[in-house]
Design an enzyme around this catalytic site. Structure first.
Site, PDB file in Angstrom:
ATOM      1  N   CYS A   2      30.617  37.619  34.146  1.00 53.88           N
ATOM      2  CA  CYS A   2      29.701  37.266  33.061  1.00 53.88           C
ATOM      3  C   CYS A   2      29.849  38.189  31.850  1.00 53.88           C
ATOM      4  O   CYS A   2      30.101  39.381  31.994  1.00 53.88           O
ATOM      5  CB  CYS A   2      28.260  37.363  33.529  1.00 53.88           C
ATOM      6  N   ARG A  27      37.218  38.059  30.486  1.00 50.03           N
ATOM      7  CA  ARG A  27      36.556  38.497  31.717  1.00 50.03           C
ATOM      8  C   ARG A  27      36.512  37.378  32.761  1.00 50.03           C
ATOM      9  O   ARG A  27      36.246  37.640  33.928  1.00 50.03           O
ATOM     10  CB  ARG A  27      35.112  38.942  31.407  1.00 50.03           C
ATOM     11  N   TRP A  76      29.952  33.414  35.121  1.00 51.50           N
ATOM     12  CA  TRP A  76      30.911  33.276  36.222  1.00 51.50           C
ATOM     13  C   TRP A  76      30.053  33.069  37.461  1.00 51.50           C
ATOM     14  O   TRP A  76      29.330  33.971  37.889  1.00 51.50           O
ATOM     15  CB  TRP A  76      31.739  34.555  36.330  1.00 51.50           C
ATOM     16  N   ASN A 102      23.671  39.561  33.532  1.00 50.49           N
ATOM     17  CA  ASN A 102      24.904  39.792  34.283  1.00 50.49           C
ATOM     18  C   ASN A 102      24.501  40.661  35.467  1.00 50.49           C
ATOM     19  O   ASN A 102      23.789  41.644  35.304  1.00 50.49           O
ATOM     20  CB  ASN A 102      25.900  40.525  33.358  1.00 50.49           C
ATOM     21  N   GLY A 103      24.923  40.285  36.674  1.00 49.76           N
ATOM     22  CA  GLY A 103      24.551  41.056  37.863  1.00 49.76           C
ATOM     23  C   GLY A 103      23.968  40.142  38.909  1.00 49.76           C
ATOM     24  O   GLY A 103      24.121  38.912  38.820  1.00 49.76           O
ATOM     25  N   GLU A 488      52.172  44.383  45.074  1.00 48.02           N
ATOM     26  CA  GLU A 488      51.684  44.111  43.717  1.00 48.02           C
ATOM     27  C   GLU A 488      52.437  42.924  43.100  1.00 48.02           C
ATOM     28  O   GLU A 488      51.838  42.089  42.422  1.00 48.02           O
ATOM     29  CB  GLU A 488      51.817  45.393  42.874  1.00 48.02           C
ATOM     30  N   LYS A 492      50.617  39.542  41.786  1.00 44.76           N
ATOM     31  CA  LYS A 492      50.772  39.010  40.409  1.00 44.76           C
ATOM     32  C   LYS A 492      51.124  37.527  40.452  1.00 44.76           C
ATOM     33  O   LYS A 492      50.577  36.730  39.722  1.00 44.76           O
ATOM     34  CB  LYS A 492      51.870  39.750  39.637  1.00 44.76           C
ATOM     35  N   GLU A 495      48.147  35.388  41.612  1.00 48.72           N
ATOM     36  CA  GLU A 495      47.047  35.351  40.639  1.00 48.72           C
ATOM     37  C   GLU A 495      47.277  34.330  39.539  1.00 48.72           C
ATOM     38  O   GLU A 495      46.359  33.616  39.160  1.00 48.72           O
ATOM     39  CB  GLU A 495      46.883  36.734  39.976  1.00 48.72           C
ATOM     40  N   HIS A 511      58.707  41.246  62.456  1.00 49.11           N
ATOM     41  CA  HIS A 511      57.589  41.022  63.369  1.00 49.11           C
ATOM     42  C   HIS A 511      56.738  39.821  62.956  1.00 49.11           C
ATOM     43  O   HIS A 511      55.581  39.730  63.339  1.00 49.11           O
ATOM     44  CB  HIS A 511      56.718  42.283  63.454  1.00 49.11           C
ATOM     45  N   LYS A 610      38.150  39.330  35.247  1.00 50.52           N
ATOM     46  CA  LYS A 610      38.780  40.600  34.888  1.00 50.52           C
ATOM     47  C   LYS A 610      37.989  41.766  35.447  1.00 50.52           C
ATOM     48  O   LYS A 610      38.535  42.757  35.881  1.00 50.52           O
ATOM     49  CB  LYS A 610      38.855  40.701  33.360  1.00 50.52           C
TER      50      LYS A 610
HETATM   51  C1  G6P Z   1      39.759  42.011  39.601  1.00 57.86           C
HETATM   52  C2  G6P Z   1      40.902  41.882  38.612  1.00 57.86           C
HETATM   53  C3  G6P Z   1      42.124  42.642  39.133  1.00 57.86           C
HETATM   54  C4  G6P Z   1      41.746  44.088  39.407  1.00 57.86           C
HETATM   55  C5  G6P Z   1      40.543  44.195  40.356  1.00 57.86           C
HETATM   56  C6  G6P Z   1      40.012  45.611  40.410  1.00 57.86           C
HETATM   57  O1  G6P Z   1      40.068  41.324  40.753  1.00 57.86           O
HETATM   58  O2  G6P Z   1      41.247  40.522  38.404  1.00 57.86           O
HETATM   59  O3  G6P Z   1      43.160  42.604  38.171  1.00 57.86           O
HETATM   60  O4  G6P Z   1      42.845  44.744  39.966  1.00 57.86           O
HETATM   61  O5  G6P Z   1      39.474  43.380  39.886  1.00 57.86           O
HETATM   62  O6  G6P Z   1      39.510  45.937  39.143  1.00 57.86           O
HETATM   63  P1  G6P Z   1      39.344  47.395  38.565  1.00 57.86           P
HETATM   64  O7  G6P Z   1      38.808  47.180  37.173  1.00 57.86           O
HETATM   65  O8  G6P Z   1      38.373  48.106  39.452  1.00 57.86           O
HETATM   66  O9  G6P Z   1      40.684  48.047  38.557  1.00 57.86           O
END
Ligand code: G6P
Length: 615
Positions: A2, A27, A76, A102-103, A488, A492, A495, A511, A610
């Protein structure tokens, strides 16, 4: 997650609110809305849409959008599906109040039942509507002013909130409050701005206040900012100057923020190391380490907590710290750590890694670690964020705002800080030989140039990526320092392209995942020239024997794995511990290009946020 925007002053609020919401789009959200107190009728008008902020602009032609005071929101979904009714702002039963939030209000069910008994009806499924009705109830039943009603309502609330509320019977005032959710107030000339972060504010003012947990701010036209606590004790807000500029949050000629951020990495790493790296003196200095060296040197153990990409950086941090400082390290998902039976207490150093500095699980894990007596060190990007304030000390990564939802430059910034942390500590502990330190420092110094070389693979990766848009699955393999890079890389791709991908330690493939390999399966192998190269070779051969399609990330001049692989990306060589800073780049680019070829929304992938400020 949010986003909140607000304005009060003498300008038209609506364009400021819409622009602000657009700045917060990164976000992630599913619906949007705006509330304005009309200049023409003095009435409170609320407009909401499911979907994009641009949908709100369609209202412009037919509705009353006048007003110099307003609040706006991108939602969101947490409680209730994404739809217009559940979108914020929520209106109170009296029709006087509108609120954005937000929250999460954890006791919303109990409060809702109480209000229903008093005759309140609810239109939405949200916890936020409960909050606005509660304030309304306090105000109407107790004949209270708005501030008092907000204060008393918040005393009954359990949970996290950043909120802004306006009242048509108080047309010159916005009340905001926060607890465990981010909120910034911008102070202009006889005007105030509100944002979930500074991006909606920065083009108007660089003077900001970050309200603390449990604080309420009263933004009144023509009056100075007033801040009180829940008991109405007046507080003295600290006004800070932002060091962010607008260029930093715009795309700068790139088609997507993600690509811009991938290409910014050489510069970001330079910024991250600036003033910290002293090659001639054979020193790297992270001041927080030096300031707390006794605590850190005498630590029984380090526990790294983080989520998502930051957690992957943590896995590399573990190897760096164990390798050079000889201190045991464990790496935990913050969301698991906070509810686990992990033994943590005095003598432990907890390193919390977070790009946004607002991730709710990481924040809660920090509070738990502090309660148990651990010393908490933060590694954040967002300056002044909740995590940077909640930790005992820490280091910023200084890579500038990251807008693309899929994290890229923050990851390399985090790894760079973790490398500097390990080296600073190793030097004070005496666990690293001078020559080894010198070699790594020299490599760090030239790393931005090597990253630029790694970025030159972009075009090759773009055409290679087109071939793999057919794939429904991918496997990523790596060993040692490159194992977290494989994780990672897979993250990516998942995502932003929605292709299922698994990252695995290469030797562990036998395994299980080996059963998946056939001539359709793309297997990305991170196979640079390091101490595990020979070991990895046999894993690559095992994939080849099953006709998997191998995309190998190799070092310049490689002659063995590149012969076996179907496709090869060559990277400059560096020391093993810094390898992830280069090997990550082609994997970021590949995920990006595959997603673009598939026509996906790269910067705002579906279902992702985000900054995840809820549990
Ligand atoms: C969300 C974002 C990721 C990020 C994760 C942790 O899932 O989409 O890209 O790695 O949060 O966020 P932070 O701000 O704590 O690194």
């Amino acid at each position: 997650m949010c986003g909140i925007v607000g304005y009060i002053g003498s300008r038209d609020a609506y364009p400021i609110l819409i622009k602000g919401l657009k700045r917060l789009e990164y976000r992630g959200y599913d619906s949007a809305g705006v509330a304005l107190i009309s200049e023409r009728s003095a009435h409170l008008n609320v407009y909401k849409v499911k979907g994009k902020v641009s949908g709100l602009e369609a209202y412009g032609e037919r509705e009353d959008l006048s007003g110099t005071i307003g609040i706006a929101h991108t939602r969101w979904a947490t409680h209730g599906e994404p739809c217009q009714v559940n979108a914020h702002p929520h209106l109170s039963a009296s029709g006087n109040l509108a609120l954005v939030h937000n929250g999460i209000i954890e006791n919303y069910n109990v409060l809702k039942e109480k209000l229903q008994k008093k005759g309140y009806l609810f239109k939405s499924d949200t916890d936020t509507e409960v909050l606005v009705q509660l304030i309304d109830y306090m105000k109407e039943s107790g004949k209270l002013d708005l501030l008092t009603a907000v204060r008393l309502a918040l005393k009954e609330v359990v949970g996290a909130y950043a909120l802004a509320v306006i009242d048509q019977t108080y047309p010159d005032e916005i009340i905001v409050a926060r607890k465990s959710s981010p909120l910034v107030i911008g102070i202009g000339e006889h005007e105030f701005f509100i944002g979930s972060d500074a991006s909606p504010i920065i083009e108007y003012t660089d003077q900001v206040v970050y309200p603390e947990d449990g604080e309420i701010a009263i933004l009144s036209k023509g009056k100075p900012l007033k801040v009180v606590d829940l008991s109405n004790v007046a507080l003295d807000p600290e006004v800070q100057t932002l060091e962010l500029n607008l260029g930093q949050i715009e795309k700068g000629g790139y088609p997507h923020f993600m690509l811009k951020e991938i290409f910014e990495q050489p510069e970001c790493i330079q910024d991250c190391m600036r003033g910290r790296l002293h090659v001639e003196e054979n020193e790297v200095i992270l001041s927080a380490i030096i300031d707390h060296k006794d605590k850190l040197m005498n630590a029984k153990r380090f526990i790294i907590i983080a989520c998502g990409t930051s957690w992957h950086a943590g896995l590399i941090g573990r190897q760096l710290i164990e390798h050079y400082c000889r201190i045991p390290v464990q790496v935990e998902y913050a969301s698991e750590f906070r509810y686990s039976h992990t033994v943590v207490g005095e003598g432990d150093v907890v390193i919390a890694i977070s790009q946004s500095g607002e991730t709710a699980d990481t924040l809660a894990a920090i509070e738990l670690a502090k309660e148990k007596g651990a010393f908490v060190y933060g590694i954040c990007n967002a300056i002044g964020s909740s995590i940077s304030r909640a930790t005992h000390t820490g280091s910023y990564i200084h890579v500038g705002p990251e807008i693309g939802v899929a994290s890229t430059k923050a990851f390399t910034g985090q790894v760079t800080v973790l490398a500097m942390l390990a080296l600073t500590l190793a030097k004070v502990k005496g666990t690293i030989a001078d020559e080894t330190l010198q070699e790594i420092l020299q490599e760090l110094q030239v790393l931005p140039e090597k990253m630029k070389k790694a970025l030159e693979t972009n075009e090759k990766i773009a055409s290679l990526s087109r071939i793999f848009t057919y794939a429904h699955n991918f496997i990523y393999l790596g060993r040692g320092y490159n194992y977290p890079v494989a994780l990672e890389g897979a993250l990516k791709l998942k995502e932003i392209s929605y292709i299922h991908a698994e990252g695995y330690p290469a030797a562990e493939m036998k395994h299980g995942p080996i059963a998946l390999i056939d001539m359709e399966m793309p297997v990305v192998v991170v196979a640079t020239h390091n101490s595990l190269y020979e070991k990895l070779l046999s894993n690559v051969q095992a994939v080849k024997a099953r006709q998997g399609r191998i995309i190998a990330i190799v070092s310049e001049g490689d002659e063995v794995i590149s012969e076996i692989a179907d496709y090869c990306i060559e990277l400059p060589r560096t020391v093993e511990a810094l390898d992830p800073l280069l090997t990550t780049i082609p994997l970021q680019l590949m995920a990006y290009h595959i997603a673009v070829w598939k026509g996906k929304n790269v910067d705002q992938p579906r279902n992702l946020a985000k900054s995840v400020t809820v549990e």
